[in-house]
Design a protein around this motif. Sequence first.
Motif, mmCIF file in Angstrom:
data_model
loop_
_atom_site.group_PDB
_atom_site.id
_atom_site.type_symbol
_atom_site.label_atom_id
_atom_site.label_comp_id
_atom_site.label_asym_id
_atom_site.label_seq_id
_atom_site.Cartn_x
_atom_site.Cartn_y
_atom_site.Cartn_z
ATOM 1 N N SER A 105 0.833 -1.197 0.000
ATOM 2 C CA SER A 105 0.000 0.000 0.000
ATOM 3 C C SER A 105 0.869 1.248 0.000
ATOM 4 O O SER A 105 1.837 1.335 0.753
ATOM 5 C CB SER A 105 -0.895 0.001 1.250
ATOM 6 N N LEU A 165 -0.485 4.095 0.826
ATOM 7 C CA LEU A 165 -1.072 4.889 1.906
ATOM 8 C C LEU A 165 -0.567 4.459 3.275
ATOM 9 O O LEU A 165 -0.431 5.286 4.173
ATOM 10 C CB LEU A 165 -2.602 4.791 1.862
ATOM 11 N N CYS A 166 -0.299 3.174 3.425
ATOM 12 C CA CYS A 166 0.217 2.636 4.683
ATOM 13 C C CYS A 166 1.293 1.611 4.337
ATOM 14 O O CYS A 166 0.985 0.442 4.096
ATOM 15 C CB CYS A 166 -0.911 2.002 5.500
ATOM 16 N N SER A 197 3.234 -0.288 5.744
ATOM 17 C CA SER A 197 3.357 -1.556 6.484
ATOM 18 C C SER A 197 2.251 -2.544 6.110
ATOM 19 O O SER A 197 2.229 -3.667 6.607
ATOM 20 C CB SER A 197 3.347 -1.301 7.992
ATOM 21 N N ASP A 198 1.339 -2.135 5.217
ATOM 22 C CA ASP A 198 0.255 -3.009 4.758
ATOM 23 C C ASP A 198 0.625 -3.639 3.418
ATOM 24 O O ASP A 198 1.020 -2.939 2.479
ATOM 25 C CB ASP A 198 -1.055 -2.235 4.588
ATOM 26 N N SER A 204 0.805 -7.599 7.441
ATOM 27 C CA SER A 204 1.509 -6.414 7.930
ATOM 28 C C SER A 204 2.968 -6.799 8.117
ATOM 29 O O SER A 204 3.266 -7.914 8.530
ATOM 30 C CB SER A 204 0.935 -5.938 9.257
#
Length: 112
Positions: free
Chosen positions: A28, A30-31, A33-34, A82
């Motif tokens: 991702s 946006l994040c 760690s995803d 994650s």
Amino acid sequence: MSPSHPSNWFLIDEQPVEGLGHGELFQSSLCPSDFQATLVLNNYESNCLRDWLSQRWLAKSLEQSRIFEADQSGLLVSKAMSAANLLDAKERFEFWLKSVSVDRAKAAQSRG
């Protein structure tokens, strides 16, 4: 996440999975760690939806995974992950793909 990955997900790794199809690892934007691990099943395995659905309840590797139909008759097995960094994500991805392969082989042996 659905099988069609939105623009905020980037393909960071792809590898063949003998006898099953190929794996794809997305990250991702946006994040960071995803991650999303996806197993794109080959034509033969895509014809075994009922088998994959029943296997999901028996195989540890398929816990918390989702199965999608994609592009006419194709199937995708997807699992959210994650990870602290890219290396950790790739290691988890490779371990997951190997685990799915082993669980699938065990299921075939028990049926046959």
